[in-house]
Scaffold this motif. Structure first.
Motif, PDB file in Angstrom:
ATOM      1  N   GLY A 111      48.201  22.090  46.860  1.00 28.03           N
ATOM      2  CA  GLY A 111      47.244  22.953  46.172  1.00 28.03           C
ATOM      3  C   GLY A 111      45.893  22.912  46.858  1.00 28.03           C
ATOM      4  O   GLY A 111      45.658  22.137  47.796  1.00 28.03           O
ATOM      5  N   TYR A 112      44.991  23.746  46.403  1.00 32.66           N
ATOM      6  CA  TYR A 112      43.651  23.819  46.982  1.00 32.66           C
ATOM      7  C   TYR A 112      42.680  22.952  46.192  1.00 32.66           C
ATOM      8  O   TYR A 112      42.734  22.885  44.965  1.00 32.66           O
ATOM      9  N   ASN A 113      41.812  22.309  46.909  1.00 30.67           N
ATOM     10  CA  ASN A 113      40.765  21.483  46.311  1.00 30.67           C
ATOM     11  C   ASN A 113      39.401  22.008  46.739  1.00 30.67           C
ATOM     12  O   ASN A 113      39.214  22.398  47.897  1.00 30.67           O
ATOM     13  N   THR A 114      38.462  21.977  45.835  1.00 29.26           N
ATOM     14  CA  THR A 114      37.077  22.305  46.161  1.00 29.26           C
ATOM     15  C   THR A 114      36.231  21.055  45.951  1.00 29.26           C
ATOM     16  O   THR A 114      36.251  20.460  44.876  1.00 29.26           O
ATOM     17  N   LYS A 115      35.514  20.667  47.011  1.00 33.01           N
ATOM     18  CA  LYS A 115      34.695  19.467  46.950  1.00 33.01           C
ATOM     19  C   LYS A 115      33.254  19.808  47.330  1.00 33.01           C
ATOM     20  O   LYS A 115      32.977  20.808  47.995  1.00 33.01           O
ATOM     21  N   PHE A 116      32.360  18.914  46.901  1.00 32.31           N
ATOM     22  CA  PHE A 116      30.931  19.068  47.215  1.00 32.31           C
ATOM     23  C   PHE A 116      30.449  17.812  47.951  1.00 32.31           C
ATOM     24  O   PHE A 116      29.726  16.993  47.381  1.00 32.31           O
ATOM     25  N   PRO A 117      30.841  17.652  49.227  1.00 38.78           N
ATOM     26  CA  PRO A 117      30.493  16.437  49.973  1.00 38.78           C
ATOM     27  C   PRO A 117      29.060  16.517  50.523  1.00 38.78           C
ATOM     28  O   PRO A 117      28.827  16.686  51.723  1.00 38.78           O
ATOM     29  N   VAL A 118      28.091  16.392  49.663  1.00 34.93           N
ATOM     30  CA  VAL A 118      26.699  16.561  50.062  1.00 34.93           C
ATOM     31  C   VAL A 118      25.832  15.505  49.395  1.00 34.93           C
ATOM     32  O   VAL A 118      26.106  15.082  48.269  1.00 34.93           O
ATOM     33  N   THR A 119      24.826  15.052  50.097  1.00 35.63           N
ATOM     34  CA  THR A 119      23.890  14.064  49.560  1.00 35.63           C
ATOM     35  C   THR A 119      22.481  14.407  50.020  1.00 35.63           C
ATOM     36  O   THR A 119      22.301  15.061  51.064  1.00 35.63           O
ATOM     37  N   SER A 120      21.504  13.975  49.271  1.00 32.90           N
ATOM     38  CA  SER A 120      20.104  14.243  49.634  1.00 32.90           C
ATOM     39  C   SER A 120      19.581  13.152  50.553  1.00 32.90           C
ATOM     40  O   SER A 120      19.977  11.984  50.466  1.00 32.90           O
ATOM     41  N   VAL A 121      18.697  13.552  51.450  1.00 28.22           N
ATOM     42  CA  VAL A 121      18.027  12.619  52.364  1.00 28.22           C
ATOM     43  C   VAL A 121      16.528  12.744  52.122  1.00 28.22           C
ATOM     44  O   VAL A 121      15.955  13.815  52.287  1.00 28.22           O
ATOM     45  N   THR A 122      15.916  11.658  51.705  1.00 25.29           N
ATOM     46  CA  THR A 122      14.483  11.696  51.419  1.00 25.29           C
ATOM     47  C   THR A 122      13.676  11.633  52.714  1.00 25.29           C
ATOM     48  O   THR A 122      14.216  11.322  53.792  1.00 25.29           O
ATOM     49  N   ASN A 123      12.392  11.903  52.610  1.00 27.57           N
ATOM     50  CA  ASN A 123      11.516  11.764  53.771  1.00 27.57           C
ATOM     51  C   ASN A 123      11.547  10.336  54.306  1.00 27.57           C
ATOM     52  O   ASN A 123      11.535  10.117  55.520  1.00 27.57           O
ATOM     53  N   TYR A 124      11.617   9.373  53.394  1.00 26.05           N
ATOM     54  CA  TYR A 124      11.691   7.970  53.809  1.00 26.05           C
ATOM     55  C   TYR A 124      12.978   7.709  54.593  1.00 26.05           C
ATOM     56  O   TYR A 124      12.951   7.102  55.668  1.00 26.05           O
ATOM     57  N   ASP A 125      14.121   8.167  54.057  1.00 32.14           N
ATOM     58  CA  ASP A 125      15.408   7.977  54.746  1.00 32.14           C
ATOM     59  C   ASP A 125      15.382   8.619  56.130  1.00 32.14           C
ATOM     60  O   ASP A 125      15.896   8.049  57.102  1.00 32.14           O
ATOM     61  N   TYR A 126      14.803   9.805  56.205  1.00 35.62           N
ATOM     62  CA  TYR A 126      14.738  10.549  57.458  1.00 35.62           C
ATOM     63  C   TYR A 126      13.941   9.775  58.508  1.00 35.62           C
ATOM     64  O   TYR A 126      14.370   9.639  59.660  1.00 35.62           O
ATOM     65  N   GLU A 127      12.788   9.233  58.111  1.00 35.28           N
ATOM     66  CA  GLU A 127      11.942   8.504  59.054  1.00 35.28           C
ATOM     67  C   GLU A 127      12.565   7.166  59.442  1.00 35.28           C
ATOM     68  O   GLU A 127      12.457   6.735  60.595  1.00 35.28           O
ATOM     69  N   VAL A 128      13.237   6.514  58.492  1.00 35.00           N
ATOM     70  CA  VAL A 128      13.901   5.245  58.798  1.00 35.00           C
ATOM     71  C   VAL A 128      14.999   5.454  59.833  1.00 35.00           C
ATOM     72  O   VAL A 128      15.163   4.646  60.759  1.00 35.00           O
ATOM     73  N   LYS A 129      15.739   6.541  59.721  1.00 34.69           N
ATOM     74  CA  LYS A 129      16.811   6.820  60.684  1.00 34.69           C
ATOM     75  C   LYS A 129      16.251   7.011  62.095  1.00 34.69           C
ATOM     76  O   LYS A 129      16.853   6.557  63.079  1.00 34.69           O
ATOM     77  N   ILE A 130      15.116   7.689  62.199  1.00 33.32           N
ATOM     78  CA  ILE A 130      14.486   7.863  63.509  1.00 33.32           C
ATOM     79  C   ILE A 130      14.155   6.502  64.119  1.00 33.32           C
ATOM     80  O   ILE A 130      14.421   6.240  65.303  1.00 33.32           O
ATOM     81  N   GLN A 131      13.582   5.620  63.303  1.00 34.44           N
ATOM     82  CA  GLN A 131      13.241   4.286  63.797  1.00 34.44           C
ATOM     83  C   GLN A 131      14.489   3.489  64.162  1.00 34.44           C
ATOM     84  O   GLN A 131      14.520   2.788  65.181  1.00 34.44           O
ATOM     85  N   ASP A 132      15.533   3.586  63.335  1.00 35.45           N
ATOM     86  CA  ASP A 132      16.774   2.863  63.624  1.00 35.45           C
ATOM     87  C   ASP A 132      17.428   3.358  64.910  1.00 35.45           C
ATOM     88  O   ASP A 132      17.986   2.565  65.682  1.00 35.45           O
ATOM     89  N   ASP A 133      17.373   4.661  65.138  1.00 35.15           N
ATOM     90  CA  ASP A 133      17.933   5.215  66.374  1.00 35.15           C
ATOM     91  C   ASP A 133      17.202   4.664  67.593  1.00 35.15           C
ATOM     92  O   ASP A 133      17.812   4.423  68.645  1.00 35.15           O
ATOM     93  N   ARG A 134      15.887   4.463  67.468  1.00 34.80           N
ATOM     94  CA  ARG A 134      15.104   3.925  68.579  1.00 34.80           C
ATOM     95  C   ARG A 134      15.439   2.462  68.860  1.00 34.80           C
ATOM     96  O   ARG A 134      15.154   1.960  69.956  1.00 34.80           O
ATOM     97  N   ARG A 135      16.002   1.790  67.867  1.00 35.92           N
ATOM     98  CA  ARG A 135      16.350   0.375  68.059  1.00 35.92           C
ATOM     99  C   ARG A 135      17.584   0.189  68.939  1.00 35.92           C
ATOM    100  O   ARG A 135      17.818  -0.898  69.459  1.00 35.92           O
ATOM    101  N   ASN A 136      18.366   1.230  69.102  1.00 34.44           N
ATOM    102  CA  ASN A 136      19.563   1.148  69.937  1.00 34.44           C
ATOM    103  C   ASN A 136      19.221   1.566  71.361  1.00 34.44           C
ATOM    104  O   ASN A 136      19.046   2.748  71.643  1.00 34.44           O
ATOM    105  N   ILE A 137      19.095   0.589  72.237  1.00 34.13           N
ATOM    106  CA  ILE A 137      18.700   0.861  73.612  1.00 34.13           C
ATOM    107  C   ILE A 137      19.730   0.288  74.575  1.00 34.13           C
ATOM    108  O   ILE A 137      20.675  -0.405  74.181  1.00 34.13           O
ATOM    109  N   PHE A 138      19.523   0.586  75.856  1.00 28.30           N
ATOM    110  CA  PHE A 138      20.323  -0.004  76.925  1.00 28.30           C
ATOM    111  C   PHE A 138      19.412  -0.897  77.762  1.00 28.30           C
ATOM    112  O   PHE A 138      18.255  -0.549  78.007  1.00 28.30           O
ATOM    113  N   THR A 139      19.923  -2.035  78.167  1.00 27.92           N
ATOM    114  CA  THR A 139      19.140  -2.936  79.006  1.00 27.92           C
ATOM    115  C   THR A 139      19.897  -3.243  80.296  1.00 27.92           C
ATOM    116  O   THR A 139      21.117  -3.353  80.297  1.00 27.92           O
ATOM    117  N   LEU A 140      19.137  -3.371  81.355  1.00 27.02           N
ATOM    118  CA  LEU A 140      19.724  -3.677  82.657  1.00 27.02           C
ATOM    119  C   LEU A 140      20.324  -5.079  82.644  1.00 27.02           C
ATOM    120  O   LEU A 140      19.708  -6.026  82.157  1.00 27.02           O
TER     121      LEU A 140
END
Length: 221
Positions: free
Chosen positions: A152-181
């Motif tokens: 059968g068919y299912n309808t889902k709502f796979p969505v969540t809100s992202v606050t300004n705080y969450d958005y800025e934290v993700k940017i900082q967390d992404d910067r924490r993942n680096i490559f080192t020689l």
């Protein structure tokens, strides 16, 4: 002890206009147009690097000390990630991050306000992914799909809100993942630095491997 990186930066002599009575025609300054960078054949080869996660308020010199036993090799850490502006491209300290949020959003209420909506991962009963997580969508996003097990068919709502705080934290967390020689390649990069910083013969402004005059020239050549 002076940082060896800065010792390798060559000088240029520019016309001294500060004091018309001066008998010294030129003033010597460091040529900061010269910047260390990794050779393309190293920078583009993942075998030379390993992943690293920046912890807490660690600075590039802290990372260099941990990896190479020398904080003066912070330029290797930055060059490995093509970071030119530490303030904009390196994760902020906690205090700076909090100040940044208040300056950008103005109040704690706005910091907690919704920035956008994203999908959450949705799988069917067989474990196949129907919707991947992290896709920016409207708040009323939904999806209807056929479930072969339930027939059968299912309808889902796979969505969540992202606050300004969450958005800025993700940017900082992404910067924490680096490559080192990897440490075993340090000597190659150090030798490259010395050669890279030297001036090459071929112009009338050339004086030596570490000195050029600055009469309307491209100083970084």
């Amino acid at each position: 002890m002076a940082n060896p990186y800065f010792r390798n930066i060559p000088e240029f002599a520019y016309v001294n206009r500060d004091d018309p009575k001066s008998t010294n025609e030129y003033s010597l300054v460091k040529n900061f147009f010269k910047r260390a960078k990794l050779r393309d054949d190293i920078f583009e080869n993942v075998a030379f690097f390993e992943k690293f996660i920046i912890k807490g308020d660690d600075r590039p010199d802290n990372v260099a000390q941990e990896l190479y036993g020398d904080p003066n090799l912070d330029w290797v850490v930055l060059s490995s990630n093509n970071i030119l502006n530490v303030y904009n491209e390196w994760p902020m300290t906690q205090i700076n991050f909090e100040n940044y949020l208040l300056e950008k959003y103005g109040s704690f209420t706005e910091i907690s306000a919704i920035h956008h909506y994203e999908t959450t991962e949705l799988k069917n009963k067989e474990g196949a992914i129907i919707v991947a997580a992290g896709l920016e969508v409207d708040s009323n996003f939904s999806i209807t799909y056929y479930d072969a097990i339930e027939k059968g068919y299912n309808t889902k709502f796979p969505v969540t809100s992202v606050t300004n705080y969450d958005y800025e934290v993700k940017i900082q967390d992404d910067r924490r993942n680096i490559f080192t020689l990897k440490p075993r390649y340090l000597n190659i990069v150090k030798d490259d630095l010395k050669e890279m910083m030297e001036y090459k013969k071929g112009s009338t402004q050339y004086k030596s491997r570490t000195l050029k005059t600055a009469d309307n020239i491209r100083l970084y050549q």
